[in-house]
Design an enzyme around this catalytic site. Sequence first.
Site, mmCIF file in Angstrom:
data_model
loop_
_atom_site.group_PDB
_atom_site.id
_atom_site.type_symbol
_atom_site.label_atom_id
_atom_site.label_comp_id
_atom_site.label_asym_id
_atom_site.label_seq_id
_atom_site.Cartn_x
_atom_site.Cartn_y
_atom_site.Cartn_z
ATOM 1 N N TYR A 24 0.690 -1.334 0.006
ATOM 2 C CA TYR A 24 -0.078 -0.037 0.034
ATOM 3 C C TYR A 24 0.807 1.196 0.216
ATOM 4 O O TYR A 24 0.260 2.313 0.050
ATOM 5 C CB TYR A 24 -0.963 0.258 1.206
ATOM 6 C CG TYR A 24 -1.786 -1.040 1.221
ATOM 7 C CD1 TYR A 24 -2.989 -1.149 0.350
ATOM 8 C CD2 TYR A 24 -1.640 -2.137 2.108
ATOM 9 C CE1 TYR A 24 -3.814 -2.495 0.229
ATOM 10 C CE2 TYR A 24 -2.493 -3.433 1.873
ATOM 11 C CZ TYR A 24 -3.440 -3.352 1.226
ATOM 12 O OH TYR A 24 -4.366 -4.535 1.195
ATOM 13 N N ASN A 78 -13.043 3.734 -1.890
ATOM 14 C CA ASN A 78 -12.374 2.709 -1.777
ATOM 15 C C ASN A 78 -13.119 2.026 -0.408
ATOM 16 O O ASN A 78 -12.714 2.308 1.021
ATOM 17 C CB ASN A 78 -10.861 3.075 -1.367
ATOM 18 C CG ASN A 78 -10.030 1.923 -1.130
ATOM 19 O OD1 ASN A 78 -10.712 0.870 -1.150
ATOM 20 N ND2 ASN A 78 -8.860 1.893 -1.400
ATOM 21 N N HIS A 84 -15.968 -6.527 -1.459
ATOM 22 C CA HIS A 84 -16.178 -8.021 -1.758
ATOM 23 C C HIS A 84 -17.498 -8.631 -1.124
ATOM 24 O O HIS A 84 -17.502 -9.790 -1.241
ATOM 25 C CB HIS A 84 -14.752 -8.626 -1.510
ATOM 26 C CG HIS A 84 -13.800 -7.961 -2.068
ATOM 27 N ND1 HIS A 84 -13.414 -7.554 -3.367
ATOM 28 C CD2 HIS A 84 -12.805 -7.225 -1.060
ATOM 29 C CE1 HIS A 84 -12.261 -6.841 -3.270
ATOM 30 N NE2 HIS A 84 -11.895 -6.676 -2.002
ATOM 31 N N ASP A 91 -26.456 -0.920 -2.176
ATOM 32 C CA ASP A 91 -27.558 -0.674 -2.235
ATOM 33 C C ASP A 91 -27.657 0.770 -2.029
ATOM 34 O O ASP A 91 -28.587 1.695 -2.420
ATOM 35 C CB ASP A 91 -28.539 -1.265 -1.604
ATOM 36 C CG ASP A 91 -28.989 -2.610 -1.924
ATOM 37 O OD1 ASP A 91 -28.623 -2.833 -3.161
ATOM 38 O OD2 ASP A 91 -29.473 -3.719 -1.020
ATOM 39 N N HIS A 104 -8.978 1.230 -5.776
ATOM 40 C CA HIS A 104 -8.245 0.561 -4.891
ATOM 41 C C HIS A 104 -6.845 0.742 -5.401
ATOM 42 O O HIS A 104 -6.514 1.291 -6.391
ATOM 43 C CB HIS A 104 -8.446 -0.767 -5.303
ATOM 44 C CG HIS A 104 -9.944 -1.590 -4.966
ATOM 45 N ND1 HIS A 104 -10.515 -1.541 -3.768
ATOM 46 C CD2 HIS A 104 -10.945 -1.609 -5.666
ATOM 47 C CE1 HIS A 104 -11.579 -1.906 -4.063
ATOM 48 N NE2 HIS A 104 -12.078 -1.791 -5.168
ATOM 49 N N ILE A 105 -5.948 0.932 -4.012
ATOM 50 C CA ILE A 105 -4.441 1.209 -4.256
ATOM 51 C C ILE A 105 -3.992 0.259 -4.994
ATOM 52 O O ILE A 105 -3.080 0.193 -5.836
ATOM 53 C CB ILE A 105 -3.942 1.290 -2.889
ATOM 54 C CG1 ILE A 105 -4.639 2.599 -2.339
ATOM 55 C CG2 ILE A 105 -2.378 1.540 -2.927
ATOM 56 C CD1 ILE A 105 -4.289 2.720 -1.013
ATOM 57 N N THR A 106 -4.228 -1.241 -4.765
ATOM 58 C CA THR A 106 -3.600 -2.333 -5.089
ATOM 59 C C THR A 106 -4.445 -3.005 -6.482
ATOM 60 O O THR A 106 -5.540 -2.719 -6.527
ATOM 61 C CB THR A 106 -3.570 -3.777 -4.282
ATOM 62 O OG1 THR A 106 -4.703 -3.882 -3.689
ATOM 63 C CG2 THR A 106 -2.353 -3.137 -3.243
ATOM 64 N N ARG A 115 -10.884 -11.465 -3.699
ATOM 65 C CA ARG A 115 -10.762 -10.000 -3.856
ATOM 66 C C ARG A 115 -11.190 -9.797 -5.339
ATOM 67 O O ARG A 115 -11.460 -8.489 -5.692
ATOM 68 C CB ARG A 115 -9.604 -9.426 -3.629
ATOM 69 C CG ARG A 115 -9.175 -9.308 -2.076
ATOM 70 C CD ARG A 115 -7.806 -8.817 -1.765
ATOM 71 N NE ARG A 115 -7.245 -9.125 -0.467
ATOM 72 C CZ ARG A 115 -7.555 -8.549 0.525
ATOM 73 N NH1 ARG A 115 -8.346 -7.504 0.523
ATOM 74 N NH2 ARG A 115 -7.090 -8.867 1.575
#
Length: 146
Positions: A24, A78, A84, A91, A104-106, A115
């Site tokens: 990260y 994020n 997940h 909703d 997402h960072i990764t 994931r």
Amino acid sequence: MVKKVLLINGPNLNLLGTREPEKYGTTSLKDIEQAAQNQATAKQDGSEVLVYQNNTEGFIIDRIHLAKQEGVGFIIINAGAYTHTSVGIRDALLGTAIPFIEVHITNVHQREPFRHQSYLSDKAVAVICGLGVYGYTASVEYALNY
């Protein structure tokens, strides 16, 4: 053009800068939030980025609901691990009808198989993953010009 953007970060993102820096990086969430707010200020047109982080699903859902009342025109989210698992966050985003980017960072598709599933991606305007913290910069730029 959107004037008010809400940046939401979910569980464990408050640990950025110290949590698994090999994945990260070393940039803190506070630094990411400040950079996002500075991007909006630099436009000099009254744009703003509101920031929010919480580790609890229900509080994130409540914050999304509040965004509608505040006139937020775009959400960057994020959702961390809730990406997940959370039909509730999905909703809430759909219920407010505020367009959003999932960030997402990764690169989640290079990680564990669980994931690879996102409850948000199919409804997002865009998904940015794997660009490190630059993904936030790109998301804010897009949102402010939406």
